[in-house]
Enzyme design. Structure first.
Site, mmCIF file in Angstrom:
data_model
loop_
_atom_site.group_PDB
_atom_site.id
_atom_site.type_symbol
_atom_site.label_atom_id
_atom_site.label_comp_id
_atom_site.label_asym_id
_atom_site.label_seq_id
_atom_site.Cartn_x
_atom_site.Cartn_y
_atom_site.Cartn_z
ATOM 1 N N CYS A 84 0.843 -1.205 0.000
ATOM 2 C CA CYS A 84 0.000 0.000 0.000
ATOM 3 C C CYS A 84 0.876 1.252 0.000
ATOM 4 C CB CYS A 84 -0.978 -0.045 1.168
ATOM 5 S SG CYS A 84 -2.412 1.036 0.933
ATOM 6 N N HIS B 113 -3.492 -5.524 1.197
ATOM 7 C CA HIS B 113 -3.362 -5.816 2.621
ATOM 8 C C HIS B 113 -3.804 -7.262 2.859
ATOM 9 C CE1 HIS B 113 -2.475 -1.791 4.027
ATOM 10 N NE2 HIS B 113 -3.464 -1.309 3.290
#
Length: 478
Positions: free
Chosen positions: A323, A426
């Site tokens: 991310c 994630h």
């Protein structure tokens, strides 16, 4: 409602335990936390975002997580500012004083969620935030007694005896409450006790005589639990495995639960490296997610991580960016809209041929797919979720990291030399096959597979078994 004398007193754990105990009895039960401040979040079945602790509590209740379980989520972007998420969607970025005035609006959203949950479930187990003794926040409170008074629910007060001063915590908290709030507390729970219970019993009797309220249960200190942390990085991160992974503990680290499966792997030594700590040599470095990517990138530069990354790669080490960490690996991060602060552009580490533009719209999505970074004929399955405000464009010749179901283009990027992997995914280590494949790519040859979902289920059952006396005591009070 479960409130605590302090942050991290065990509120989240007690709520999860009560949800599992009631679920075992066939009760339709749901968790709820009116207001949560956390950088660890989860994507819900209705396409929103809530705290990860509430997602774990939903798992304990045997239901899918929904935005009504955490109607107000605050994600700090600085010491005084936060992104305000209402019913799972970004509403605004506010400074602390502005949000304090906004809480009357937020309370409306909280009560809407509570009413919807009431219509669907027999029992709602509510978690407070921080401590009800924060008298400076009593006006317009939506997180603790303000909510309890508004919906007229009883309160259990939890304290962590491992911190010390447990009786002072209980008495001091009561002294800070109004008479109606004191009367709302039906009993105490002492958490994380270890030792001879007979030595504690005189203190329990003294507390009950002093307050006129019962001690509902003394919960033991349970070692080895695999539960999602609400926010703070747990202190016992250092493992003893032969394969070393290091993660910089950046100031606005988000979703560090990404590394729970690695912490549970017996052959992995996972270390979070804090500010001004010596950065050790490692087999794998992972740059984590961030709520303020450009600021955390500058922090890493100031801490000397840029030179460390280059040296690590020269010696043949592997590097993963997740991310915000993925965004940092590229050529630049552009924030023309001022999403994370002052508008501007920051040069990335330049290790992947990618550029990132931060956007006003947040992407929230649960995903499944295959690992594309390995040459195996049958690629490993991967599951995960995306929570990010930004679009990253990679040079067309870069290989994708993952191939996601329902998407024609690959996700993420892998460097030409195969040393660097970047992805928005994630939870990429949570699936046993994906975790094994990623570690094999990084250099660990191991047949061990970590089933994080099974470990969480076992931990939920353990805390539920330990917390059974709470339900028994409440039944006697009724």
């Amino acid at each position: 409602m479960v409130q605590g004398t302090t942050s991290d007193a065990g509120k989240s754990t007690v709520v999860a335990a009560l949800c599992r105990l009631l679920q075992r009895q066939g009760v339709r039960v749901a968790p709820m936390k009116p207001q949560n401040m956390a950088l660890n979040s989860a994507v819900t079945v209705d396409g929103g975002e809530i705290g990860r602790a509430q997602a774990l509590q939903a798992q304990a209740a045997g239901i899918l997580p929904h935005t009504d379980m955490n109607p107000v989520l605050l994600k700090p972007s600085s010491d005084t500012g936060a992104q305000i998420i209402i019913h799972g969607k970004v509403r605004a970025d506010m400074q602390a004083r502005d949000y304090d005035l906004y809480k009357t609006v937020a309370m409306g959203a909280v009560l809407e969620s509570y009413q919807r949950l009431q219509q669907q479930y027999q029992v709602i187990v509510v978690e407070g935030a921080g401590s009800p003794a924060e008298v400076n926040l009593r006006e317009r409170d939506i997180a603790n007694m303000g909510f309890a008074e508004a919906v007229d629910c009883p309160v259990i007060l939890v304290a962590d005896i491992d911190r010390g001063g447990v009786f002072a915590h209980f008495l001091g908290t009561l002294a800070c409450l109004s008479e109606s709030e004191q009367n709302r507390i039906v009993g105490f729970v002492i958490n994380r006790f270890r030792g001879d219970i007979s030595l504690l019993e005189p203190g329990l009797r003294w507390l009950e005589e002093k307050t006129g309220k019962p001690v509902l249960a003394v919960l033991p200190y349970l070692h080895g639990l695999q539960l999602d942390a609400e926010d703070a990085i747990q202190s016992s991160q250092h493992g003893s495995g032969r394969f070393r992974i290091i993660v910089p503990a950046i100031p606005r680290i988000s979703n560090h639960t990404d590394f729970d499966a690695l912490r549970a792997h017996p052959e992995v030594d996972l270390q979070f490296i804090g500010p001004d700590q010596t950065i050790p040599a490692a087999d794998l470095i992972i740059l984590p997610g961030s709520k303020n990517t450009r600021a955390d990138l500058e922090f890493l530069r100031q801490q000397g991580w840029e030179a460390v990354l280059h040296q690590h790669l020269r010696y043949g080490g592997k590097l993963i960016g997740i991310c915000g960490g993925y965004q940092m690996l590229g050529q630049q991060i552009s924030d023309t809209h001022g999403v994370e602060g002052a508008p501007g552009t920051t040069a990335g580490f330049g290790l992947l041929d990618t550029v990132t533009e931060l956007t006003l719209e947040k992407r929230l999505q649960q995903v499944t797919g295959l690992c594309a970074f390995t040459p195996e004929a049958e690629p490993a399955r991967v599951t995960g979720y995306e929570i990010h405000m930004g679009v990253t464009h990679a040079r067309s010749s870069l290989a994708a990291a993952f191939s996601l179901d329902g998407q024609t283009e690959g996700e993420g990027a892998v460097s030409d030399d195969g040393q660097i992997l970047g992805s928005y995914l994630h939870g990429m280590f949570d699936h046993p096959e994906a975790c094994q494949a990623l570690l094999r790519w990084a250099g660990l040859r191991s047949e061990h597979k970590v089933d994080l979902a099974a470990l969480r289920e076992q931990s939920i059952d353990r805390i539920a078994d330990a917390a059974a006396p709470i339900l028994d005591a409440l039944a006697r009070l009724d």
